[in-house]
Design a protein around this motif. Structure first.
Motif, PDB file in Angstrom:
ATOM      1  N   PHE B 366       0.819  -1.219   0.000  1.00  0.00           N
ATOM      2  CA  PHE B 366       0.000   0.000   0.000  1.00  0.00           C
ATOM      3  C   PHE B 366       0.855   1.272   0.000  1.00  0.00           C
ATOM      4  CE2 PHE B 366      -4.256  -1.779   1.853  1.00  0.00           C
ATOM      5  CZ  PHE B 366      -4.442  -2.445   0.656  1.00  0.00           C
ATOM      6  N   THR B 388      -7.027   3.467   2.339  1.00  0.00           N
ATOM      7  CA  THR B 388      -6.836   2.016   2.208  1.00  0.00           C
ATOM      8  C   THR B 388      -7.530   1.283   3.351  1.00  0.00           C
ATOM      9  OG1 THR B 388      -4.767   2.142   3.424  1.00  0.00           O
ATOM     10  CG2 THR B 388      -4.630   2.234   1.031  1.00  0.00           C
ATOM     11  N   ALA B 391      -5.467  -3.805   5.055  1.00  0.00           N
ATOM     12  CA  ALA B 391      -4.022  -3.990   4.828  1.00  0.00           C
ATOM     13  C   ALA B 391      -3.534  -5.341   5.348  1.00  0.00           C
ATOM     14  CB  ALA B 391      -3.251  -2.860   5.503  1.00  0.00           C
ATOM     15  N   LEU B 438      -8.854   1.986  -1.783  1.00  0.00           N
ATOM     16  CA  LEU B 438      -8.216   0.723  -2.149  1.00  0.00           C
ATOM     17  C   LEU B 438      -8.486  -0.243  -1.003  1.00  0.00           C
ATOM     18  CD1 LEU B 438      -6.311  -0.957  -3.921  1.00  0.00           C
ATOM     19  CD2 LEU B 438      -4.384   0.168  -2.836  1.00  0.00           C
ATOM     20  N   GLU B 439      -9.335  -1.209  -1.271  1.00  0.00           N
ATOM     21  CA  GLU B 439      -9.766  -2.098  -0.181  1.00  0.00           C
ATOM     22  C   GLU B 439      -9.463  -3.549  -0.537  1.00  0.00           C
ATOM     23  OE1 GLU B 439     -13.570   0.766   0.856  1.00  0.00           O
ATOM     24  OE2 GLU B 439     -13.909  -1.350   0.411  1.00  0.00           O
TER      25      GLU B 439
END
Lengths: 97, 693
Positions: B366, B388, B391, B438-439
């Motif tokens: 990430f 994000t 993670a 952003l997942e």
């Protein structure tokens, strides 16, 4: 023979002089184990804990037992913060609170 | 791995941490935590580079470290412009680490040094940077030791010690030892303070936070706050001395006799049992931390190629295990069957453990995407924030590596074509800063990665026009908005009016789709004009071994990946096969298009008595694969098809069966695209109620 000493409502900087004098007098005048009774006590501060630690040490020095009866919440709480609950025999009170 | 390789690997980790911290610095402003992380990274790189003989790296890092040292000591006031220079310095170190010291690189070093030097110029006369003494050390490295002696008049002056010690104990993991010192029994004055405290606190707590507990008493009380390394042994005698329970000489003299220290010191009357008990508590606090660190450090670095080799061997083991099981079944050998079962159990365990070793959190990548968004924001003049989530989601190392390029393409596309420039966003009633999410998550045994932007969304009309002009679709085609959006995955498709450095070469989305499909994954895109675009990538957890369903087609065995299978149904003979081998299968009240594998792969053989239809889901489309017989589940080691079969569509690879035969692995997504989709009835039929037909 057992000596029972009842502590006042407040064991703080404002009362320790008097409490100290009364306790030392009671301890000196009676041999054997000692019970510090806190049934009337509502407030204990750092100075009060210091007094207790000292009183415990003088009773221990003459090889007598000392216990605290009816510890109030304020006493247990302060003993926990200073990590002296074991020293003052308050571990069981700590567990129950 | 030699020393230099180890250094390079570690330097990359430090540079990665530094990059993440610098991005955070830019976003959230300065904090001791961030500066310390950056300083630590630079300090370590400088030292290690010197050790491995990379003096040009050490030289440059030394100057950056000097600046960071001044910054964390407050000799330099933080300014936002500094981040860009530090980011350049970070990139330059990355280059230096991987290259020889050329005059060009050294010139860049000097240019960057010249930029940071004025910021700490006044400190240049001082010697090299002070050795690293963190204001906020890592939890894993040590702990704080506080020795606190309140002023003897504290109680009289109404400064109770209780609230101070309470505040400290509430900061985090902590051990308090309380002793009474310097009192003479005859002269004990209850209102004087005889208390002394030794307090051990978690090393992760900020020193400033600790010291703030003494805000009102720091001038009167004796307070020693020291960061203790876990490398140092904490001996009982030393603890008792620090507590003030006894002096060093008394302890030394008592310990001349070889007995257990605590017991012996109590017996000798040097200390009380309570003192020893408190000292032991301190010892166990430190020992627990040491054990924690030892546990954290009980890991080894293994070269990636060794892991790949291990996985290959596990694959071979799986094949051998299949062979044993099959041999046992064929010969009805009970003893061998039992051994085969045990072998299967062990193989599965070894397989899962090997996969576990190879699993990496996706969050490790990430950081680089944050940097990408930051750099693109600056070059495109847009304001974009990357958010994000997930993670910690773990994926196979190979998947993670293969995912990098597609994700960069998608993020670049979102930046270039999706998120609008600030003034356009403001005009359309949006905030001037766009957001890209952003997942990552695990979903149905697969890894789901979602990239969502709140930008302009896809321009359906423009895509349609472009597709028409490029001959990708014809005027007769009736396509939904969703279908039109999928056209951007077509080879050579691009609506960008000019080719930019960021995207718009018309190869991006095609490459993305191919890459994802090569990983046996799928990509799905949805977009709403003016609201944004969402792209979801679904990938298998691993690329090496999959669970598959073994099916028979006229004596040929095929494997269908289990992750894409929804159900198996029997084919009704009343449902006729079309000339092109396609069927319509009625399942759960709906008609689903189906394809005969026998017909598709031109396999000769008599029609099966009871053909089966395996319903699969590829890219959110359900369709059926008609086979003669379903054999059962099979642990499938994927082998590539080789160059000869490189262009064969509909197959993702092959596998070796227990009897040594080769079976092909079906690529359901490709079959859908090549066979089902062109028949035009797929989406409409799938959603049409059978009763209505």
């Amino acid at each position: 023979m057992m000596t029972n000493i009842t502590f006042p409502k407040e064991v703080t900087i404002f009362t320790v002089d008097k409490t100290y004098a009364e306790c030392v007098s009671a301890i000196d005048s009676h041999k054997g184990s000692v019970i510090f009774d806190f049934q009337d006590t509502e407030e204990v501060d750092g100075c009060g804990i210091q007094l207790l630690l000292y009183l415990f040490s003088i009773v221990h020095q003459r090889n007598d037992a000392v216990t605290i009866a009816h510890p109030c919440e304020s006493l247990v709480d302060a003993a926990v913060v200073f990590n002296v609950a074991d020293v003052l025999g308050l571990s069981s009170a700590t567990e129950s609170t | 791995m030699n020393l230099l390789d180890t250094f390079i690997e570690e330097a990359e980790e430090h540079l990665s941490a530094m990059e993440a911290s610098l991005l955070e610095l830019e976003e959230n402003g300065v904090s001791d935590d961030i500066i310390n992380t950056v300083f630590r990274a630079m300090h370590t790189i400088k030292g290690s580079a010197g050790m491995v003989g990379l003096d040009h790296v050490s030289y440059f890092a030394h100057h950056i470290e000097s600046f960071l040292d001044a910054l964390r000591d407050g000799r330099v006031i933080y300014d936002n412009d500094m981040v860009a220079v530090l980011m350049d310095a970070r990139d330059h170190i990355n280059t230096l680490v991987n290259n020889d010291a050329t005059s060009e690189l050294m010139a860049v070093s000097e240019q960057l040094i010249a930029k940071v030097t004025p910021w700490y110029e006044s400190d240049l006369t001082s010697a090299s940077p002070t050795p690293f003494k963190s204001n906020e050390p890592e939890d894993s490295l040590g702990y704080w030791q506080l020795i606190v002696s309140p002023h003897s008049d504290s109680f009289k002056e109404s400064f109770d010690v209780l609230p101070v010690i309470r505040e400290l104990s509430e900061l985090g993991e902590c051990v308090v030892s309380t002793t009474l010192i310097n009192h003479d029994d005859a002269e004990f004055i209850p209102t004087r303070c005889y208390m002394k405290f030794v307090i051990l606190l978690d090393g992760a707590i900020e020193q400033d936070l600790i010291m703030s507990a003494f805000m009102f008493v720091e001038d009167d009380w004796e307070i020693a706050c020291e960061f203790m390394s876990l490398d140092e042994e904490r001996r009982l005698g030393d603890i008792l001395v620090s507590m003030g329970a006894a002096d060093g000489e008394a302890i030394e003299s008592a310990l001349t006799e070889q007995k257990r220290a605590g017991e012996f010191l109590t017996e000798k009357g040097v200390v009380t049992a309570q003192n020893v008990s408190q000292a032991l508590e301190q010892q166990s606090f430190v020992e627990e931390k040491q054990a924690h660190v030892a546990k954290k450090q009980a890991s080894v670095k293994v070269a990636a190629d060794k892991l790949d080799k291990l996985l290959d061997l596990v694959g071979e083991l799986v094949i051998v295990q299949s062979a044993v099981n099959q041999h046992a079944d064929t010969n009805e050998d009970m003893a061998l069957t039992n051994i085969g079962e045990e072998l299967s159990r062990l193989t599965t365990e070894i397989r899962d453990t090997t996969f576990g070793i190879r699993m990496l959190p996706i969050g490790s990548t990430f950081g680089r995407y944050r940097r990408l968004i930051r750099d693109l924001s600056q070059s495109l003049g847009k304001k974009v924030k990357l958010e994000t989530k997930g993670a910690d989601t773990e994926v196979d190392k190979m998947v993670l590596e293969s995912l990098n390029d597609p994700l960069i393409h998608l993020l670049r596309n979102s930046m270039d074509h999706g998120v609008e420039s600030p003034h356009v966003r403001l005009e359309s009633g949006k905030s001037e800063t766009g957001t890209i999410n952003l997942e990552a998550s695990h979903r149905n045994g697969q890894v789901s990665i979602v990239i969502r932007d709140d930008g302009a969304g896809l321009n359906t009309q423009r895509i349609k026009e472009k597709a028409l002009s490029k001959g990708i679709i014809s005027d007769d085609d009736t396509l939904s908005d969703h279908d039109i959006h999928q056209l951007i995955f077509a080879p050579g498709f691009s609506t960008a009016s000019e080719i930019s450095d960021v995207s718009g070469r018309g190869v991006g989305m095609d490459v993305v789709k191919t890459s994802i499909e090569n990983m046996q994954g799928s990509i799905n895109l949805s977009s709403i004009q003016s609201e944004g675009t969402t792209t979801e990538i679904l990938l298998p957890l691993t690329l090496a071994i999959i669970d598959g369903l073994m099916v028979d087609v006229a004596g040929e065995v095929f494997i269908i990946p289990l992750s894409s299978i929804e159900e198996c149904v029997e084919v009704n003979h009343d449902q006729p096969e079309r000339e092109d081998g396609s069927h319509l299968i009625k399942t759960r009240g709906r008609l689903v298009p189906a394809l005969s594998l026998k017909h598709h792969f031109s396999i000769k053989g008599a029609p099966a008595n009871y053909p089966q239809c395996v319903i699969v889901n590829a890219a959110e489309h359900r369709f059926g694969l008609i086979v003669d017989n379903v054999i059962g589940q099979h642990q499938t080691v994927i082998k590539s098809l080789g160059k000869l079969y490189h262009n064969v569509r509909g197959l993702i690879g092959s596998t070796i069966l227990g009897n040594g035969d080769v079976a092909m692995i079906i690529d359901a997504a490709q079959l859908f695209e090549d066979v089902i989709l062109p028949t035009k009835y797929s989406s409409s039929m799938e959603t049409t109620n059978a009763d209505e037909n």
